[in-house]
Design an enzyme around this catalytic site. Structure first.
Site, PDB file in Angstrom:
ATOM      1  CG  ASP A   1      -2.175   0.763   1.108  1.00 60.67           C
ATOM      2  OD1 ASP A   1      -2.296   1.526   0.142  1.00 60.67           O
ATOM      3  OD2 ASP A   1      -3.059   0.615   1.982  1.00 60.67           O
TER       4      ASP A   1
ATOM      5  CG  ASP B   1      -9.313   2.710  -0.475  1.00 64.11           C
ATOM      6  OD1 ASP B   1      -8.921   1.536  -0.646  1.00 64.11           O
ATOM      7  OD2 ASP B   1      -8.671   3.549   0.182  1.00 64.11           O
TER       8      ASP B   1
HETATM    9  C1  DGJ Z   1      -5.831   1.963   1.795  1.00 66.01           C
HETATM   10  C2  DGJ Z   1      -6.155   0.746   0.999  1.00 66.01           C
HETATM   11  O1  DGJ Z   1      -6.627   1.114  -0.257  1.00 66.01           O
HETATM   12  C3  DGJ Z   1      -7.162  -0.080   1.772  1.00 66.01           C
HETATM   13  O2  DGJ Z   1      -7.558  -1.183   0.999  1.00 66.01           O
HETATM   14  C4  DGJ Z   1      -6.543  -0.524   3.062  1.00 66.01           C
HETATM   15  O3  DGJ Z   1      -5.466  -1.387   2.813  1.00 66.01           O
HETATM   16  C5  DGJ Z   1      -6.090   0.694   3.849  1.00 66.01           C
HETATM   17  N1  DGJ Z   1      -5.276   1.560   3.071  1.00 66.01           N
HETATM   18  C6  DGJ Z   1      -5.344   0.283   5.084  1.00 66.01           C
HETATM   19  O4  DGJ Z   1      -4.802   1.342   5.745  1.00 66.01           O
END
Ligand code: DGJ
Length: 722
Positions: A472, A542
């Site tokens: 990430d 997201d």
């Molecule tokens: C952003 C990501 O896109 C999410 O799927 C998740 O992993 C969060 N970060 C975790 O902090």
């Protein structure tokens, strides 16, 4: 031979699948663009030379009636009277910024060389055109690679200091592509967090259309993609020239039309806050630009990008490998979990067909929320007593493999790493740094910092049975400064960040070839070809709401293959949109990529579990098409109430057609017209228990029997009957 040089008229003919790219070395020794489009013969194209009169135009040295601004350059330089965007700006020792890059020779080689320190496509025949300034000996090597299997040319430039003096580059783009004097619109993919890659059209008037990132990431805001499209271009009609940069840091892409009507596309590393010092003998390699041509609309251009990325960019080990169907705990638990919760979640999905459990953010340091612990890559024993092993064992016992989340480029102020090495965070000494998501970023321009990241992440991977990693990246760079760079080299920061990122990816991702890595950036904020080189799939957004995802996934598919889009079914009401779509719709839209589930499985009812089981059985039946197929987009959700993707096997023996209707009350009786089938072949359609020819299906159409709700989906299957 796909690259041919005619010594008599000094024309270069570059031939990729169905297209020709032609330029020549003109009398003065400049590389002059002549043509890019459908395949043509290797004819003498000197007749194309533009003639224009006017004493106010700057004349080329030694020429009369030959103006710089009338010829179409392969690389555009400053101070010649061609006022289009220069491709390169170099500061010479006496302070001027001029160069005139003349042809000094070329090589045609059989295998494409890799870009040093950066991701790049593999490929075959490559032309390297050597250019040099007579006065300063500043040089540029222009690389062109052709592809027999895609209407694509890959370009880049290596800038070389062949002089005895230090030179400074103020701009070092990857390419300049002259466009004919035609009317074009410019297509870009813009957006924001949870709303990535929305299609946006701008008219190319006289002037410059420019998109960029100053964030040291390719960004959710503007993807590093630009296309010139003829007016009225559709999925199947119209001329399209699309460019996608293989780059993940601050970039720029421009489309320009000058007063004479001539156009140009150009770009590369963003020259905002950029300078690069070249000592004698040094080189700077600009990132690659992938240039696709179609005269059959956007669909053909997208299929060209998809093919070339699958065949020449994505790790061959994984590109066609069955994608893990994951359950990820993030939307189900966020930071609020312990071993027992994860074990319960794993037990709850036993036997449903899910094959990988991914433990997301919150397993390390003392991380209970987003205020702490990034950089502390050791297990949070209060949450996970005994480490990861008991959880991994339970995941294995329930028939799944184990995946783990990292955010390697980050550091929290409240972390052991920061307490020991506050200098590792990007920032200017004495100036309070900006936080974003309550975290700082590590200075990847420094080797010591990169070594820490590689060692601490690799230690976790070595000590545990980990099959999958989600990488990430949740914020953009601020406080741009490197402790390692001299003051006069601070403008190298953004590009050196990219080189540092690629170095740690090389050592962590390519250093662990048995682990499957998924890319992520606070959703889809770093969805670019350079990341695809390391990560065969990327978390698309997201935003997991199926309705919003129709546009996000449609926009993403403009450049990127379905197999690269990670798409999950999540709980309702949706966390981001608060919308409630049916399980069926959520599944149908999430199954248009590398699929998974992202919810608290301990809350699933028996009925929901049964639905998931059935969805996964159905997905597995066509998941090979997600990996390698041709995408035919039909209804465009940016333009109307409907969405349609027909995913057709390369040999046209089968297809899956996913249709979607946003609002029930609009056009209740709406037929769809799948594209891409073989008109001659006969297809069995189980949803209608009928066998029809491809011609009938595509021309007469079909009516999806949508459920009587908003946000409804319907899927047709087409199977060849011999
Ligand atoms: C952003 C990501 O896109 C999410 O799927 C998740 O992993 C969060 N970060 C975790 O902090």
């Amino acid at each position: 031979m796909a690259i041919y040089f005619n010594e008599e008229n000094r024309h270069f003919y570059l031939e990729s699948k169905d297209v020709s790219y032609v330029f020549r070395i003109n009398r003065i020794g400049f590389a002059e663009h002549l043509y890019f489009g459908n395949r043509i013969g290797r004819e003498n194209m000197e007749y194309m030379q533009s003639i224009g009169a006017g004493s106010t135009y700057a004349q080329m040295p030694g020429e009369r009636n030959q103006c710089y601004s009338f010829y179409n350059p392969e690389i555009c330089f400053y101070g010649t009277g061609d006022y289009r965007e220069p491709t390169v700006m170099v500061k010479n020792p006496q302070g001027d910024r001029l160069c005139r890059l003349h042809y000094i020779g070329h090589d045609i080689i059989d295998t494409k060389p890799r870009v040093k320190g950066m991701p790049s496509l593999s490929g075959g025949q490559t032309l390297i055109l050597h250019l040099e300034d007579e006065l300063t000996r500043f040089g540029a090597d222009l690389y062109y690679t052709v592809y027999e299997d895609a209407p694509v040319i890959v370009r880049r430039i290596v800038y070389k200091n062949n002089s005895q003096n230090d030179l400074i580059l103020d701009r070092a783009y990857s390419f300049a592509l002259s466009l004919p004097n035609k009317d074009y619109d410019i297509l870009t993919l813009c957006g924001s967090w949870a709303n990535e890659r929305q299609m946006q059209y701008t008219k190319l008037n006289r002037g410059v259309v420019s998109i960029d990132s100053k964030r040291c990431t390719s960004s959710a805001v503007l993807n590093p993609f630009i296309a010139a499209v003829s007016h009225g271009t559709t999925e199947e009609q119209g001329e399209v020239i699309g460019v996608n940069l293989v780059y993940s840091s601050s970039y720029i892409l421009k489309a320009e039309r000058n007063p004479d009507g001539k156009g140009m596309l150009c770009g590369g590393i963003n020259d905002f806050d950029f300078e690069w010092h070249l000592a004698p003998g040094e080189e700077l390699e600009a990132p690659e630009a992938v240039i696709a041509y179609s005269d059959k609309g956007l669909g053909e251009m997208s299929r060209a990008f998809h093919d070339v990325y699958r065949d020449h960019l994505i790790n061959p080990r994984y590109v066609n490998a069955k994608r893990p169907i994951v359950i990820n705990n993030w939307e189900g638990t966020a930071f609020n979990f312990d071993s027992q919760k994860i074990i319960d979640m794993a037990k709850a999905v036993k036997g449903l067909g899910i094959d990988t459990f991914v433990l997301d953010d919150g397993w390390f340091g003392r991380r209970d929320d987003d205020t702490s612990s990034l950089g502390d890559w050791f297990v949070y024993e209060d949450k996970l007593p005994g480490g990861l092993k008991p959880v991994i064992d339970a995941v294995h016992e329930n028939g799944m493999r184990f995946g783990l989340w990292f955010e390697p480029e980050m550091i929290s102020e409240d972390s052991e790493l920061y307490r020991a090495h506050p200098d590792y965070a990007i920032g200017v000494p004495g100036r309070v740094r900006c936080t974003s998501r309550r975290q700082y970023m590590l200075d990847l321009t420094r080797k010591e910092v990169r070594d820490y990241i590689v060692d601490s992440v690799n230690k976790v991977l070595e000590e545990n049975e980990i099959d999958y990693v989600k990488w990430d990246y949740n914020r953009n760079v601020t406080d741009n400064y490197s402790l390692e760079l001299a003051p006069e080299r601070q403008k190298e920061f953004a590009h050196r960040y990219a080189l540092g990122l690629y170095d740690i990816c090389e050592r962590i991702v390519n250093g662990n070839p048995d682990i499957f890595f998924e890319g992520c950036a606070g959703g889809g904020a770093r969805f670019d070809p350079a990341m695809l080189y390391y990560f065969p799939q990327i978390w698309t957004s997201d935003n997991t709401d199926a309705e919003d995802r129709t546009r996000i996934q449609y926009g993403t598919s403009i450049c990127y293959p379905l197999s690269t889009m990670s798409c999950h079914v999540s709980a309702i009401p949706n966390h981001q949109s608060r919308r409630s779509c049916s399980m069926r719709t959520r599944g149908d839209i999430a199954h248009l990529g590398a699929t998974g589930y992202e919810l608290d499985t301990t809350l699933l009812t028996d009925e929901e579990k049964e639905a998931i089981k059935e969805q996964i059985i159905a997905y597995k039946e066509f998941s090979h098409l997600i990996l390698s197929s041709d995408l035919y987009r039909t209804e465009n959700p940016f333009e109307g109430n409907f969405f349609g993707f027909n995913i057709v096997a390369k040999d046209k023996s089968e297809a899956v057609f996913t249709c979607y209707r946003r609002h029930k009350v609009e056009e209740q009786v709406k037929f769809v017209y799948p594209r891409g089938l073989d008109p001659e072949k006969k297809y069995y359609i189980p949803e209608r228990d009928v066998t029809l020819s491809g011609a009938t299906i595509m021309n007469a159409g079909l009516q999806p029997w949508y459920p009587h709700t908003d946000f409804a989906s319907y899927v047709f299957h087409f199977k060849e009957v011999k």
